[in-house]
Design an enzyme around this catalytic site. Structure first.
Site, short mmCIF file in Angstrom:
data_model
loop_
_atom_site.label_atom_id
_atom_site.label_comp_id
_atom_site.label_asym_id
_atom_site.label_seq_id
_atom_site.Cartn_x
_atom_site.Cartn_y
_atom_site.Cartn_z
N GLY A 123 12.97 0.61 -6.93
CA GLY A 123 11.77 1.05 -7.44
C GLY A 123 11.03 1.99 -6.52
N SER A 219 19.25 2.31 -5.50
CA SER A 219 17.95 3.10 -5.43
C SER A 219 17.11 2.74 -4.01
CB SER A 219 17.31 2.76 -6.71
OG SER A 219 16.34 3.79 -6.97
N TYR A 220 15.98 2.45 -4.50
CA TYR A 220 14.91 2.04 -3.22
C TYR A 220 15.37 0.77 -2.48
CZ TYR A 220 10.80 1.98 -0.02
OH TYR A 220 10.07 2.10 0.66
N ASP A 419 24.39 11.38 -11.03
CA ASP A 419 23.10 10.99 -10.66
C ASP A 419 22.29 12.09 -9.98
OD1 ASP A 419 20.49 9.42 -10.44
OD2 ASP A 419 21.51 8.90 -8.44
N HIS A 471 23.21 6.79 -11.54
CA HIS A 471 22.34 6.10 -10.82
C HIS A 471 22.63 4.62 -10.75
CE1 HIS A 471 19.20 5.86 -8.01
NE2 HIS A 471 18.29 5.07 -8.73
#
Length: 500
Positions: A123, A219-220, A419, A471
């Site tokens: 996020g 991701s994060y 992605d 992703h």
């Protein structure tokens, strides 16, 4: 033929009513892109990295709580489930009432010997239950009726006991009794709270102490995972009686380094013919992705221009279909045949089914979610944990990666190659910045008799692409993701031919 069409239409309208589809969702990639922009504008301070102690003594109540956390059955669960699964809370700060939600799925076979894998989504502010467990690597998928579940044939609990953590407080079902906590989240406290969670969770599930332990995510979580691993190693060096047997980390399409992450995205969208030559040249001219310079007005202008030129596609997978369901326009539907991405069963409307399912009170009760304490409904990404309130974030993970490599961790960085949120070009630039010697040069690896992707083995780190994945690699290419995981957990190279 007309009667048949009418029947299909009626069924689709009924499904829409059952799903109660929201008009919009916050998404993991939107939160990440916003944070990166805020960071480049110097709106988030760099982390002063250090880890404090959260070691806690053994509590008998943790053992008792384990049985309370056992899930008898989720609503709509298939009848042939043979594994145990659990969910509930671990309090990481009793003074402030900060509690993190987890979902744990034991391995289908031989759970007493298989390794333990912790999955984290990013996020920041996005749910590992929603993304990781229910859309990626968990045992179930929500059906289009939004009420029943089907078995995920590529679930990672085939090869590992899998643990999903919603962190920090304010994400998913995690909460704090001190509302000010929601404004104090950042990388440092997320790592400390996640470590405190693990220490107590191992007291609740002591049979997993000393078990081979891995941390994975995307991701994060490209920041969360190395930071948590570094925190664990720091405490290991201080304790004579250590029980978290961290063996390695897996990071998928994760951010690594502020400068190369931005530059890599521009290169990727241009080389995939998504933006014009003129916009690409403007980005190279006006966007300075170094940590020293804030975003210029001209850079901001052409980044917006990039979004306009790309248009309405999935930036998590540029070749995947988008969901055409709409609560306001029931005529705008995606059929099952149109929903499938290649042959992997990907349904672009899966998030909508899941949103409805996880906001069903019966489902929340089965998960032991403390919904009376939550000041918000469950959502994929939190409105109160956002880049606007994020307190700290490092500019780069490269120094921590150097430390993890020096400590001998098994590191796999993997990247879906279609992605554009954290594209493969960004990851390659970041890995190149580590300047690691190459032990096995670029080569294809195989899955189910065809090329699954490409790999380079460096001294201390393996990099692998996943062909045709976006992703969320296990969502878009589940079979290839499982092949990759299997090789990683066995400590073997990725398969080099269909016969290996």
């Amino acid at each position: 033929m007309r009667i048949k069409s009418m029947i299909v239409w009626v069924l689709l309208v009924i499904l829409l009513g059952l799903c109660a589809i929201p008009t919009h969702e916050q998404r993991q990639h939107n939160a990440l892109k916003k944070l990166l922009k805020v960071k480049r504008s110097h709106g988030i301070k760099p982390t002063q990295w250090s880890s404090s102690s959260h070691l806690s003594p053994h509590h008998d109540e943790e053992l008792l709580q384990k049985e309370k956390d056992r899930i008898e059955a989720l609503p709509g669960q298939p009848s042939n489930v043979t594994f145990q699964h659990y969910s509930g809370y671990v309090t990481v700060d009793s003074n402030r009432g900060r509690a993190l939600f987890y979902y744990f799925v034991e391995a289908i076979d031989d759970h007493s010997t298989k390794p333990l894998l912790l999955w984290l989504n990013g996020g920041p502010g996005c749910s590992s239950l929603g993304y990781g467990a229910m859309l990626e690597i968990g045992p179930f998928r929500v059906n289009p009726d939004c009420r029943t579940l089907s078995v995920n044939p590529y679930a990672w609990n085939q090869v590992a006991n899998t643990l999903f953590l919603e962190a920090p407080a304010g994400v998913g079902f995690s909460y704090s009794n001190t509302s000010a906590d929601y404004k104090e989240n950042g990388d440092k406290r997320t790592a400390e709270d996640s470590f405190a969670f693990l220490v107590k969770w191992f007291e609740r599930f002591p049979q997993y102490k000393h078990r081979d332990f891995y941390i994975a995510g995307e991701s994060y979580a490209g920041y969360y995972i190395p930071e948590l691993a570094d925190t664990i190693l720091n405490h290991k060096n201080k304790s004579a009686d250590w029980f978290i047997n961290l063996k390695g980390i897996m990071v998928g399409n994760g951010i690594m380094n502020a400068e190369t992450d931005g530059r890599g995205m521009d290169d990727h969208v241009w080389t995939h013919a998504l933006i014009s030559d003129q916009t690409y040249e403007a980005l190279k001219t006006y966007c300075n992705y170094s940590t020293e310079a804030p975003v210029s007005p001209l850079c901001d202008r052409f980044e917006n221009k990039t979004a306009e030129e790309i248009g309405y596609i999935q930036d998590t997978d540029i070749y995947a279909p988008v969901c055409m369901q709409s609560s306001s326009s029931p005529h705008n539907l995606t059929t099952h045949s149109e929903s499938n991405h290649a042959s992997n069963g990907y349904d672009p409307c899966g998030e909508k089914y899941l949103y409805s399912y996880l906001n069903n009170p019966d489902v929340q009760s089965a998960f032991h979610a403390n919904i009376t304490t939550l000041p918000y409904p469950w959502d994929f990404c939190s409105d109160i944990v956002s880049p606007d309130t994020w307190k700290d974030s490092p500019w780069s993970m490269l120094p921590i990666y150097n430390n993890l490599i020096a400590n001998g961790l098994q590191i796999l960085i993997f990247s879906g190659d279609v992605d554009i949120v954290v594209p493969v070009t960004s990851t390659r630039y970041s890995i190149n910045a580590l300047k690691l010697p190459i032990e096995s040069p670029w080569h294809p690896w195989m899955s189910d008799g065809e090329v699954g992707g490409y790999s380079v083995v460096y001294k201390g780190l393996t990099f692998a692409t996943v062909r045709g994945a976006g992703h969320q690699v296990p969502t878009f290419q589940p079979a290839r993701a499982l092949t990759m995981l299997n090789s990683y957990l066995q400590g073997k190279p990725l398969p080099l031919s269909k016969h290996s």
